[in-house]
Design an enzyme around this catalytic site. Structure first.
Site, mmCIF file in Angstrom:
data_model
loop_
_atom_site.group_PDB
_atom_site.id
_atom_site.type_symbol
_atom_site.label_atom_id
_atom_site.label_comp_id
_atom_site.label_asym_id
_atom_site.label_seq_id
_atom_site.Cartn_x
_atom_site.Cartn_y
_atom_site.Cartn_z
ATOM 1 N N GLU A 1 0.846 -1.198 0.000
ATOM 2 C CA GLU A 1 0.000 0.000 0.000
ATOM 3 C C GLU A 1 0.886 1.254 0.000
ATOM 4 O O GLU A 1 2.026 1.212 0.475
ATOM 5 C CB GLU A 1 -0.905 -0.059 1.251
ATOM 6 N N ASP A 2 0.359 2.351 -0.523
ATOM 7 C CA ASP A 2 1.142 3.594 -0.515
ATOM 8 C C ASP A 2 1.148 4.250 0.863
ATOM 9 O O ASP A 2 2.179 4.650 1.370
ATOM 10 C CB ASP A 2 0.658 4.579 -1.602
ATOM 11 N N ASP B 1 -3.853 5.670 6.475
ATOM 12 C CA ASP B 1 -4.312 6.921 7.074
ATOM 13 C C ASP B 1 -5.332 6.563 8.173
ATOM 14 O O ASP B 1 -4.958 6.244 9.292
ATOM 15 C CB ASP B 1 -4.912 7.760 5.932
ATOM 16 N N PHE C 1 -0.828 16.118 4.439
ATOM 17 C CA PHE C 1 -1.202 15.491 3.175
ATOM 18 C C PHE C 1 0.033 15.453 2.282
ATOM 19 O O PHE C 1 0.684 16.481 2.065
ATOM 20 C CB PHE C 1 -2.351 16.224 2.480
ATOM 21 N N ARG D 1 1.422 12.553 -8.886
ATOM 22 C CA ARG D 1 1.902 11.180 -8.719
ATOM 23 C C ARG D 1 3.316 10.995 -9.250
ATOM 24 O O ARG D 1 4.075 10.168 -8.782
ATOM 25 C CB ARG D 1 1.029 10.195 -9.509
#
Ligand code: IMP
Length: 173
Positions: free
Chosen positions: A95-96, A99, A148, A161
């Site tokens: 996963e990136d 959160d 963020f 990205r």
């Protein structure tokens, strides 16, 4: 909205290589299925797999959680499922970023029902203080504060990205 540097590409490269070596040691003698979570994890997964020294297969899932912008809707659903049967396999979800934890806790529940030999999570970034459900990843690239972030596969409304470094986006809604 100007991105501010958080992790330069050299730091990322070193950490991802370390993770790949650690995972290769932990799964020595086994064949691992890496499950990338689209779209954010594709760059991390590409670098991770090239640092590994054990045989790996790959597959991908897509999970809808954030429709747009930076806030989670709280709704999670699989919009593209795996094509590989995972019963009896060692699975590592890639996963990136974690959160609220909603995406991965839902995905883990779905995959565990398919009775893999094992399932663990490797996340590039972890924003621990934002959890809404308890969740701990076995492998974490970097723990980060409640900011963020974009770049290295992570986006804001499909932008940024492509950035090779991880940057913070301040002043978003
Ligand atoms: P969770 O379900 O809240 O843990 O959300 C995980 C997903 O939210 C990630 O896979 C990202 O797509 C997205 N996300 C959460 N924080 C960020 C961020 O700082 N930058 C980019 N995407 C993020």
């Amino acid at each position: 909205m100007k991105p501010e540097l958080l992790f330069p590409r050299e730091t990322i490269g070193r950490r991802v290589k370390e993770l790949a070596e650690q995972i290769s040691r932990d799964y020595e003698g086994r064949e691992l299925l890496l499950v990338g979570v689209l779209n954010g994890a594709f760059i991390f997964m590409a670098d991770l797999i090239r640092g590994m020294s054990i045989p790996c297969r790959v597959d991908f899932v897509r999970v809808a959680s954030y429709g747009c912008g930076s806030q989670s809707s709280g709704e999670v659903r699989i919009t593209k499922d795996l094509e590989t049967p995972i019963a009896g396999r060692d699975v590592l979800i890639v996963e990136d970023i974690v959160d609220t934890g909603l995406t991965l806790s839902h995905l883990l529940n779905v995959l565990r029902e398919r009775q893999p030999a094992s399932v663990r999570v490797c996340t590039f970034l972890d924003k621990k203080e934002r959890r809404r459900v308890p969740f701990t990843a076995e492998y974490v690239g970097f723990a980060i504060p409640d900011e963020f972030v974009v770049g290295y596969g992570l986006d804001f409304n499909e932008k940024f990205r492509f950035l090779p470094d991880v940057c913070m986006l301040k002043d978003i809604a």
